[in-house]
Scaffold this active site. Structure first.
Site: not given
Lengths: 417, 417
Positions: A147, A192
């Site tokens: 991420d 994400g």
């Protein structure tokens, strides 16, 4: 401070990436070279496994260069993982005594924990406790996450490979989509939860001969259904095949996840909601409002485990930062997380440093608003410049009978009893 | 029969694969070498595009070896596609007049159509009509499909690459899954509407150090929910992480698709239902009945467009069969589909032949029942032996700025007006 001879312990924790085994390799290689380190133990399934006395002798397992190279390009986590947030000392003092008794028994003087910001919380708590009881140990965090949301570092190991996977997949989806001469909208959902770094990487798919993805939506800007449909209608006046990249974590202006179709998975041990369906939700918006051909594609866990297309830059950096963690420990550092600092963009150059882990644990570094365009439906050149170097270089994965050859993980078979 | 000098026309049709451009290259290369063939035209978006006079001069575009090599490893369809089933001559005689007037005008003497069994129907109808009106033209079908369900051929171009993708993805998902020490079930949904060849390819992921996928369900055997859950419970007694491969087209004993959650996509122009959700449906079964951690992963269109991990065997064979199609035309063949015949298994050897297209058009070749185990939840060694050679060899795709370099498809931009 006189460094003591002793044994090293290393663990992996949190969600997997294509680069976390490269960091493990870096730690092993650094430790093998260090005369102060005798044995290298690997805890299996993180702290949870350690408390069950489940560990491997990594010095034995990774003596051979061939085996080391295989480890470097193997996806997921050689040492297994856990999603186990260490209770505080106040909540569970017995737990800390137990851990440190085990450290003493095994003469652990160096502990390296490779993980994300929840794992850095573990590094913080343990290094605090070590100070309190004056136990001589260097405890260091090695960053990891697809991420890219760890604070204090230019980027995180694991992100570059996931970004390369996303950009490559987008390009291949674009080729797949453009073959039909009828109006269509293709939604690609990218991992994400709160940070849009990985969705932003879809922009790297743009080439001279096409201009997709046409729209990119990140969690950092509230998603507005009306504006989105307006964007689609405008584009449909000039092109037939529209490609939209959305982060799984896009939220409306009230902060509610667009894809919050929780199908009963609940939350994980770190309290993270299990999201489903940002891509599907956006697909239904288009279907209901516009009625044209529309499909959504979820890139799935392969974003973090497709090692056959890992970024060589990412794996090399991940290995390097593991080696540097050992050097930092040799220099007496403890309670720190290793970090990258980008000292130049052209040419791309990094150096490795470290920051006190309390400055980064439990924080989340999101995409700066100025790296997203004003309308909130694309990213800027600055973002692309930042991302580009991270995906460069292809790894050389050995193949056997047509599929990649990865390292043996039968110790993770998790047989019952 | 005296072959006449004339021009060649080639088209692509149906769903894309990673190998259909390799077949196009084979036809182009064969045609460039043939002194009887003057110009090589490519119809853009199949017969539909041809009727709109949308075609390219392929002799000009692919003179350079570098450009040819780029075409070979580019996914999807350089000439675009259409899902257009030619009406019969009885239904629309004017259509055939139009097509053949265009053939005459362009002096087309050789027509190669690269596609699946619906496209072979087009080859059949056009070659019949050519005979009726005594128009001198060789019309030949070149097979293509990731589903491997074309009758008359040992296997189809495009299948080997999709199988390699499936096996590689399964291996990477296995590594991703094994990291957690808690009971879990992972369902992987693989393309294949009525034939389970691609789902069977998941078996190629098995290695010495793991035994997944643990269960494989193909459309050829009715899916029984009770038996499936029983299989899961049995496995859960001895292992923690269970991986299940299911074909998107699994059906119950009444022939109803398990994943028939039609979200309003309707049917495509060939009357095929848009399926969603076999993986999700099976996930819900496990969730509701067993309550353990479960997730489903849909492998998506990347199964057919991930050229960066195409099978070199597949691409070489696809190119070869395109070249052989031109040779067959040179020898006066018409109304045939080119086919592979496996003349030996060890070593793996093929030869190329052709069959009258009416013997294969509109037929579907499914997995033989004896290549599925008795319980209907796995495949046999015979299946694995059949599949193994098809996925061997890795392609060398050039990379540019971190992502694959594919051929320019701006002619498919499909700008409006």
């Amino acid at each position: 401070m006189t460094m003591q001879k002793g044994n090293c312990l290393v663990g992996q924790s949190g969600g997997p990436t294509a680069a976390i085994n490269a960091s493990l390799l870096g730690v092993i290689q650094g430790a093998l070279k260090d005369p102060m380190i005798e044995k290298i133990y690997g805890m299996v399934n993180g702290i949870e496994g350690f408390l069950k006395k489940n560990f491997l002798n990594l010095s034995d397992l990774f003596q051979e260069v061939e085996q080391q190279e295989l480890l470097k390009t193997t996806p997921a986590m050689y040492l297994g993982s856990c999603r186990y947030k260490l209770a505080s000392k106040q909540e569970n003092p017995g737990l800390y005594e137990e851990i440190f008794n085990q450290f003493k028994e095994m003469n652990i003087r160096y502990f390296f924990y490779i993980g994300g910001n929840d794992s850095m919380d573990t590094v913080w708590k343990l290094s605090q406790y070590a100070k309190e009881i004056s136990y001589p140990i260097q405890i260091i965090g090695v960053p990891k996450t697809i991420d890219n949301d760890l604070a204090g570092t230019d980027h995180t190991p694991g992100f570059g490979s996931a970004a390369k996977y996303v950009a490559t997949s987008l390009l291949e989806i674009i080729h797949d989509t453009y073959i039909y001469d009828i109006p269509s909208v293709t939604i690609v959902e990218i991992m994400g939860r709160n940070a849009g770094w990985l969705a932003a990487a879809s922009a790297l798919a743009k080439k001279g001969y096409h201009h997709s993805p046409d729209l990119i939506y990140l969690p950092e800007v509230p998603f507005n259904t009306y504006e989105f449909l307006k964007d689609i209608r405008e584009l449909q006046k000039v092109k037939k095949n529209i490609i939209v990249a959305v982060s799984e974590g896009i939220k409306d202006q009230h902060g509610q996840y667009i894809g919050a179709q929780n199908i009963g998975q609940g939350t994980d041990a770190f309290g993270h909601a299990q999201l489903r369906g940002a891509g599907k939700a956006v697909e239904y918006m288009v279907k209901n409002a516009l009625g044209c051909k529309v499909r959504s594609i979820e890139l799935s866990v392969l974003q973090r485990s497709a090692s056959h297309i890992a970024s060589a830059t990412d794996l090399d950096e991940a290995q390097w930062i593991g080696q540097e963690a050992v050097k930092a420990a040799e220099n007496g550092v403890t309670g720190h997380m290793m970090v990258f600092e980008r000292i130049s963009q052209e040419p791309y150059r990094l150096q490795v440093g470290s920051v006190p882990v309390e400055k980064v644990a439990n924080l989340e570094r999101v995409v700066p608003r100025e790296w997203i365009n004003e309308k909130g439906n694309n990213v800027t050149q600055e973002m692309i410049d930042y991302l580009q170097p991270l995906i460069l270089g292809e790894v050389s994965v050995p193949y056997c009978q047509g599929i990649p050859k990865y390292v043996d993980i039968s110790h993770l078979h998790s047989q019952k009893n």
